[in-house]
Design a protein around this motif. Sequence first.
Motif, PDB file in Angstrom:
ATOM      1  N   UNK A 219       0.721  -1.270   0.123  1.00  0.00           N
ATOM      2  CA  UNK A 219      -0.044   0.046  -0.078  1.00  0.00           C
ATOM      3  C   UNK A 219       0.899   1.251   0.084  1.00  0.00           C
ATOM      4  N   UNK A 220       1.885   1.109   0.470  1.00  0.00           N
ATOM      5  CA  UNK A 220       2.969   2.587   0.728  1.00  0.00           C
ATOM      6  C   UNK A 220       3.574   2.580  -0.669  1.00  0.00           C
ATOM      7  N   UNK A 221       3.579   1.839  -1.666  1.00  0.00           N
ATOM      8  CA  UNK A 221       4.333   1.990  -2.777  1.00  0.00           C
ATOM      9  C   UNK A 221       4.277   3.273  -3.365  1.00  0.00           C
ATOM     10  N   UNK A 222       3.409   3.728  -3.649  1.00  0.00           N
ATOM     11  CA  UNK A 222       3.127   5.133  -4.460  1.00  0.00           C
ATOM     12  C   UNK A 222       3.724   6.179  -3.516  1.00  0.00           C
ATOM     13  N   UNK A 223       3.647   6.294  -2.152  1.00  0.00           N
ATOM     14  CA  UNK A 223       4.397   7.334  -1.520  1.00  0.00           C
ATOM     15  C   UNK A 223       5.995   6.885  -1.484  1.00  0.00           C
ATOM     16  N   UNK A 224       6.440   5.643  -1.449  1.00  0.00           N
ATOM     17  CA  UNK A 224       7.644   5.477  -1.909  1.00  0.00           C
ATOM     18  C   UNK A 224       8.295   6.123  -3.280  1.00  0.00           C
ATOM     19  N   UNK A 225       7.704   5.943  -4.218  1.00  0.00           N
ATOM     20  CA  UNK A 225       7.771   6.310  -5.406  1.00  0.00           C
ATOM     21  C   UNK A 225       7.984   7.895  -5.480  1.00  0.00           C
ATOM     22  N   UNK A 226       6.879   8.444  -4.701  1.00  0.00           N
ATOM     23  CA  UNK A 226       6.782   9.912  -4.884  1.00  0.00           C
ATOM     24  C   UNK A 226       8.209  10.405  -3.986  1.00  0.00           C
ATOM     25  N   UNK A 227       8.435   9.791  -2.822  1.00  0.00           N
ATOM     26  CA  UNK A 227       9.293  10.284  -2.198  1.00  0.00           C
ATOM     27  C   UNK A 227      10.787  10.612  -2.764  1.00  0.00           C
ATOM     28  N   UNK A 228      11.074   9.365  -3.414  1.00  0.00           N
ATOM     29  CA  UNK A 228      12.326   9.203  -4.024  1.00  0.00           C
ATOM     30  C   UNK A 228      12.453  10.458  -5.380  1.00  0.00           C
ATOM     31  N   UNK A 229      11.284  10.547  -6.004  1.00  0.00           N
ATOM     32  CA  UNK A 229      10.862  11.558  -7.131  1.00  0.00           C
ATOM     33  C   UNK A 229      11.341  12.667  -6.610  1.00  0.00           C
ATOM     34  N   UNK A 230      10.581  12.920  -5.443  1.00  0.00           N
ATOM     35  CA  UNK A 230      10.822  14.554  -5.184  1.00  0.00           C
ATOM     36  C   UNK A 230      12.105  14.812  -4.738  1.00  0.00           C
ATOM     37  N   UNK A 231      12.946  13.803  -4.088  1.00  0.00           N
ATOM     38  CA  UNK A 231      14.369  14.220  -3.775  1.00  0.00           C
ATOM     39  C   UNK A 231      14.986  14.359  -4.993  1.00  0.00           C
ATOM     40  N   UNK A 232      14.917  13.495  -6.044  1.00  0.00           N
ATOM     41  CA  UNK A 232      15.195  13.579  -7.330  1.00  0.00           C
ATOM     42  C   UNK A 232      15.062  14.912  -8.022  1.00  0.00           C
ATOM     43  N   UNK A 233      13.856  15.563  -7.827  1.00  0.00           N
ATOM     44  CA  UNK A 233      13.482  16.761  -8.430  1.00  0.00           C
ATOM     45  C   UNK A 233      14.369  17.830  -7.955  1.00  0.00           C
ATOM     46  N   UNK A 234      14.691  17.771  -6.645  1.00  0.00           N
ATOM     47  CA  UNK A 234      15.408  18.938  -5.955  1.00  0.00           C
ATOM     48  C   UNK A 234      17.013  18.925  -6.397  1.00  0.00           C
ATOM     49  N   UNK A 235      17.330  17.549  -6.577  1.00  0.00           N
ATOM     50  CA  UNK A 235      18.794  17.215  -6.934  1.00  0.00           C
ATOM     51  C   UNK A 235      18.997  17.927  -8.319  1.00  0.00           C
ATOM     52  N   UNK A 236      17.903  17.577  -9.162  1.00  0.00           N
ATOM     53  CA  UNK A 236      18.088  17.910 -10.470  1.00  0.00           C
ATOM     54  C   UNK A 236      17.856  19.685 -10.685  1.00  0.00           C
ATOM     55  N   UNK A 237      17.106  20.107  -9.899  1.00  0.00           N
ATOM     56  CA  UNK A 237      16.921  21.485  -9.713  1.00  0.00           C
ATOM     57  C   UNK A 237      18.238  22.274  -9.326  1.00  0.00           C
ATOM     58  N   UNK A 238      18.793  21.633  -8.382  1.00  0.00           N
ATOM     59  CA  UNK A 238      19.857  22.574  -8.000  1.00  0.00           C
ATOM     60  C   UNK A 238      21.015  22.282  -9.023  1.00  0.00           C
ATOM     61  N   UNK A 239      21.123  21.197  -9.657  1.00  0.00           N
ATOM     62  CA  UNK A 239      22.093  21.114 -10.823  1.00  0.00           C
ATOM     63  C   UNK A 239      22.043  22.015 -11.791  1.00  0.00           C
ATOM     64  N   UNK A 240      20.787  22.125 -12.496  1.00  0.00           N
ATOM     65  CA  UNK A 240      20.552  22.835 -13.594  1.00  0.00           C
ATOM     66  C   UNK A 240      20.588  24.467 -13.269  1.00  0.00           C
ATOM     67  N   UNK A 241      19.955  24.604 -12.102  1.00  0.00           N
ATOM     68  CA  UNK A 241      19.930  25.990 -11.837  1.00  0.00           C
ATOM     69  C   UNK A 241      21.420  26.654 -11.401  1.00  0.00           C
ATOM     70  N   UNK A 242      22.191  25.805 -10.953  1.00  0.00           N
ATOM     71  CA  UNK A 242      23.516  26.322 -10.657  1.00  0.00           C
ATOM     72  C   UNK A 242      24.084  26.443 -12.059  1.00  0.00           C
TER      73      UNK A 242
END
Lengths: 435, 480
Positions: A219-242
């Motif tokens: 049941x938690x699978x969707x939340x797992x996917x979301x949490x990792x993705x949101x983290x990756x969004x911040x990583x990607x954002x930091x890189x490209x905006x840098x």
Amino acid sequence: MSATLTAPPIQELAPNIVIRVKDGALNIGKYALLVVGIALLGACFIASMGGDPAHKTRIAFSYLTAYMGTLGICLCALFFVMVQHITRAGWSVGVRRFAENLAGALPLMALLFIPIYLSIDQLYEHWTHPHEGDEVLLGKHGWLNKGAFSVRAVLYFTIWLSLTFIFRRWSLKQDDSGDPALSLRMSRVAAPGILLFALSITFASFDWIMSLDPHWFSTIFGVCYFSGSYMAFFAFTILLTKWITGKGYMRESINTEHYHDLGKLLFTFMVFWTYTNFSQYMLISYANLPEETSFFAKRLDGGWGAVGTMLIFGHFLFPFAFLMSRHIKRNGYALGFGAVFLLVLHWIDMQFLIMPNAMAAHGADAGGADGAAAVSGQFGAQLSTWLHGMQWTDAACYLGMLCLVGSVTLINMCRHNLIPTRDPRLSEALNFQNL
Amino acid sequence: MTSITIIDEPENPLRRAPLVEGKNNFASVTNIVARVAENRTPKGWYLMFGIAIALLLNLGAMIGYLIFTGVGVWGNNIPVGWGWPIVNFVFWIGIGHAGTLISAVLFLFRQKWRTSINRASEAMTIFAVMAAGIFPAIHVGRIWVIYWVFPIPNQMLLWPNFKSPLLWDVFAVSTYFTVSTLFWFVGLIPDLATFRDRAARAGRTIAARAYGIFAFGWHGSNRHWVNYEKAYLILAALSTPLVLSVHSIVSFDFAVSLVPGWHTTIFPPYFVAGAIFSGFGMVLTLMIPARKWLGLHELVTLNHLDNIAKILLLTGSMVGYAYGLEFFIAWYSGNEYEQFCFINRAFGPYGWAYWIMVSCNVISPQFFWFRSIRRNPTLLFIISIFVNIGMWFERFVIVVTSLARDFLPSSWGYFSPTIIDVLTYIGSFGLFFTFFLLFCRFLPILAISELKGVMPEANPHHGHDQGHGQDHASGHNKAH
């Protein structure tokens, strides 16, 4: 009491600010990323031509891994935009425009879904071609069939693309009019938008990842996917905006203070990923029910045991220690390193979720006992098994897709203002200080 | 500038709505809060305190009766070995989640509106955790050896079972209680010093002494403030994981088992969302009367209530998401025990409890989509009561329905509480309200110093150069 005001023009807030990219200034990035992206994905496509079907399936799995990793980043960009509106955030107005542009890569992601749809028989072989007399799969045939799968995919993309369209359009419209009512309207749409987002990303992760192993459920699978993705969004954002701020743009709206906050959020969702994955692993391992442990049993074998260990260290312990410090988050190189590191780990996480199914497709399901024996062997042996199982297409697909998304983001950025020039809370973002 | 739109002022994106309304300054804010503790005790307070004390005595009597007679006085029996005591435990622990969320998580997210509700919510948290802690303690049967839950070295070599989530609970809840109390107390220090100084000036020596002891000699020097702010930030960072961990571990009590309806992986975040939901429900239940009776409406404004209602809508919907997913996955899993469990929940003998739960927790917060309801204290109060009821029933549904019909149909049963169950539960409210009323009477119920920190006067740019900082837009009244 009512207000009849408009937001001040940006020239009053910051007279020397650059709001448009000069012609061709970011071309290197735009086109280099585009060319590299197309080349890498093209090479994978050519590699999948001809050859034996097993090889083709293997490349389809490389592609799916990369796709889910990248899709999460774009989706969470949309989520970020909605959260900033609904919380009336002031600090992030400049970052929000970037996220709008990144979410603007979702139409591309819709296009890139087509190869997955065409490989449905190979990727989702277990439920597209169920074994005779598989009662469990028969029971969920109403959900897991090609027709319903396609209808749902269309539905998800309709939700995501319409929300992206709405938020981008209104935000750009505000650049002209400075009408604060648009901010209000966006915050109102963001509320049901987040609800739709939560449901759609959950079921998309069920459909596109969880159903690879259609007997397994969590049941938690969707939340797992979301949490990792949101983290990756911040990583990607930091890189490209840098890179962009390094070129001299957006320096007023995304400076050390904002990177500090983005770093905090990167840290937060890295920990949240750990929390959700720990919850899933611990509860399944403790209860020890065969229909649930099959997921982890499969991931003890074939080198995946080493990957699981790597995720504990690389996706949690090391970044937890590394990103904790304020100095790290305020140092461009250190934060950039953290972001690259976590983007790689995000890909390994997606591999861990998706790839073991590629190997199981060839042979019988891994037995729990054999797996345990293997993991009690050596980490080194497991690691080398995993590395041997990897293909160049795994990395090429992920890198290629990230490049394409980065390129589309840059193209979107060059077409419009770099920052929401008439956002009513822009001055807060420009004057933001992280005390 | 062409567009001219009429926007209701509190929603105007051009301005941050003031967090302190009316013509208040630093002095009047102190007066409003201090007056609650300094004025003559109102008759209504005595009345409520009398009721609370009576209920507390009743709790004592029930616990005494229980200890002398044994847990057989409760309705707990096979198959439902965990009845109301665990339901009440989880209910109260859940309520104890809003305080730390408001004080720690909202602090880290720079949600300045938290300042007017954090103090009372933290107090509520502490009292709710106290009420919660009673239930598992008296459930052990032999309460005189309750210290065995701690891993104390002993000559019998008797150790608690470290693999049991019930033991993790002991650590989680006691850590949570300790850190919440510390956090609350650290925040209180500057305000206690204010109370001390006011009492001394008014010639109330005993009160001045009493506040003085707990104010630790605070006199508001620069060095005090620097240390204070650091301590506060560190405690906030330490408390934030606790907000998630405590109720996650409470959820493990159920989820590590094999029992259908208990064992599902969404439980930890689902319990945390539910806890925050119930905690904020209780914050509304307490703050709406308090702001009315104690004249705090300029400090606890409609905007605050509006925000709380939005959090209720969010967390209520998260809980609804979990209810829905449990159902979906029960079907999707193809596991007939899971499927039976959920159909039985909704349409079996406890269907009434299930639908109370769904209507209170998922449907009632949906009214908060409407701004007019979010800003109507009476309606908010009524819905907050539904939230409290609904969250108690959620725990009842989880605990009882899964046990009453387990794997062995021959042992199926229907749980009925005894009068002792009911009176003990009501008694726990006596404990909670006794402490809460004492808190309202003698301590600063709003964080005075923090409230001042969010007033425009506290902004270094206040009074000049309005183009900067928080109230940027006020200088741009230039619609043409």
